[in-house]
Enzyme design. Sequence first.
Site, PDB file in Angstrom:
ATOM      1  N   GLY A 378     -11.589   0.544  14.818  1.00 56.73           N
ATOM      2  CA  GLY A 378     -11.340   1.880  14.774  1.00 56.73           C
ATOM      3  C   GLY A 378     -11.994   2.470  16.222  1.00 56.73           C
ATOM      4  N   GLY A 380     -12.171   6.223  18.824  1.00 60.04           N
ATOM      5  CA  GLY A 380     -12.036   7.572  19.098  1.00 60.04           C
ATOM      6  C   GLY A 380     -12.405   7.963  20.350  1.00 60.04           C
ATOM      7  CB  VAL A 385     -15.863   1.789  14.508  1.00 59.12           C
ATOM      8  CG1 VAL A 385     -16.597   1.428  13.406  1.00 59.12           C
ATOM      9  CG2 VAL A 385     -15.958   3.206  14.732  1.00 59.12           C
ATOM     10  CE  LYS A 400     -19.179   7.333  16.216  1.00 55.56           C
ATOM     11  NZ  LYS A 400     -19.262   8.617  15.327  1.00 55.56           N
ATOM     12  CG  ASP A 511     -13.224  15.947  13.931  1.00 57.79           C
ATOM     13  OD1 ASP A 511     -12.163  16.578  13.875  1.00 57.79           O
ATOM     14  OD2 ASP A 511     -13.377  14.974  14.588  1.00 57.79           O
TER      15      ASP A 511
END
Length: 678
Positions: A378, A380, A385, A400, A511
């Site tokens: 992942g 962002g 991650v 992360k 969020d």
Amino acid sequence: MNFIDSIVNCSKLEKIYLAFNQLTGALPSSIGNLSSELITLSLDNNFIYGTLPYGIGNLVKLEEFYINSNRLTSIVPSELGNLQHLLYLDMSDNYFNGNLPKSIGNLSLLLELTLAENRLEGHISPNLGNCSGLLALDLSVNNLTGPIPAELFQLSSLSMLLNLSHNYLVGPLPQEIEKLKILVALDLSQNDLVGSIPNAITSCTSLGYLNLGANSFQGPIPSSMSVLIGITDLNLSRNNFSGQIPKFLEQLSLSSLDLSFNNLQGEVPLEGVFKNASLISIQGNNGLCGGLPELHLPKCVKVSRSNTGSRPPHVILIVIPICSLLVVAMFLFYLFYWKRRKAQAQPATASYVQPFSRVSYGSILKATNEFSQQNLIGTGASSVVYKGILEPADGMVAIKVLKLGNQGALKSFLMECEALKNIRHRNLVKVITSCSSVDFQGNDFKAIIYEFMPNGNLERWLHPSLEQEVDFEEAPPQRLTLRQRVTIATDVAHAMHYLHQECEVPIIHCDLKPSNILLDSDMVARIGDFGLAKFLPLKPHESTTVGLRGTIGYAPPEYGLGGEMTKEGDIYSFGILLLEMITGKRPTDRIFKDGLNLRGYVTMALPDRLMEIIEPTLLSVIEGANVNHDDEARKWKMLEKSMILLARTGLGCSLESPKDIMNTSKIIQELHHINCLF
């Protein structure tokens, strides 16, 4: 609602059904002039506001009155006590306030009384004990105070439900509970009740559901409860129960057991409900050991009692100051216990790294195969991650890594560490440790290590990517069933309620969106990514941060205008998430333009055309079923009712005015009700 005026002359009118429409406006006083023969008045699930007219007391033959799920305010009129023939009264899910009138006790024929999810306050009137035929009583999610009147527990007629949860009731559980011999469901959770569970509860042999969670009960779980052989759901969480987990729980036919966050200790049983880790919750009891490997508890230490002959030992008297002796003894005990536990504890399969142990940059580099693309799971704005195996443990973790060069990344790291260090809940992602170090070039390096979630995030389940389609070439990617979606939504609502209402310092996530909802191996949802989280109350000037907080489409309108971050902002995001789960459309879908958004899209379809806009895969519960025409019609009606309730909940969570938004207690209750439809 003024059309009521036009039917006051229908003198033989007996039943009025207007439920589940979009009626709005205040009830006119002429409602008291309706037919004197009226026995049913159903106005529930509309948008009626204002007060309940006092003239309602004129409908003296009324047997059924449903005004629930509207927006009525003010006090409950005492004139309701005039309706001596009333059998069913449901005024839940409104904004009624003030004290519950004593005149309700005059309704001696009443079978079901529901006033849940309002703003009622004051003590529960003992006069309710006069409703001697009552089968179900629900006063949950209000602001009621004081002790539970013993008269309620003397209502031996109660058989379906007694729900007083989510109030501010105090005192012990009355001994009169023994009168509830035929009661099936008792919920007293989320109050301030104290003392021990009285042995009198053993008379409640019909109980199938018992929830005493989130109170201040104490003492051991009484062994006398072993006679409650019909119980299937038992929740004693968030109290001060002590002692061992009683063995009799193995013998009960439990399908759900929650003992979490108490002071229980000793060995966890292995039989009955304890054979399935997904059916039990025992976290937050630091003295427990053993049990299934999935529980990740330390092995129990067996203390040998051999060589304990009957001869009294010789006594040697040594004069040492008592304080010094105690200090030395405590030090030796903890040293011995720590070494013994470290030597015998087995590595857990989920908490792969000893919580809060130090992790170096080098070990993370090795675990992620030097941050290879194959390990990337992942990315962002401020972090990436990776999955990896941190030696010497042999299980997968999620790592992360912060992009410290990006604006706000360091603040996000500090915020997430601060938010996660003191919170624990089965529906929040579990942080294992963090790394604050430098890389081999001397640059700052920061990372957070989490429990690995093998089923990824909700985003990939709701919107499978092209890559996923290719990965599943032989078998298309599995889509979530409606029940799974409701269960996931319920998990998220529970976590949100915990953050807002049960943390010592309330936390706003800021969020909530599908990519921040993670799914474990059992498809239990966990909220993750607390990089934007805020504590309440906000620090001075914290709400004036430049830029949009949250994610476009999920953030409430007031955030875009520089408004203060609130709990209602999280609930708004949850509402949008819920609408996305039933329609399969992101709030940023390209069809939403020229003023149309996801809320408006669903609102226009309610109720008659809602089934035309839900995600097509959800219809498979009907289309794929091998059933006859009658069963198909019944299943379709169930599905349609579920979707309407889900849509209404999503819309109720995402109203433009924060003060009108549903609270988390109401959300949870709605979702549990929808789940029961299955």
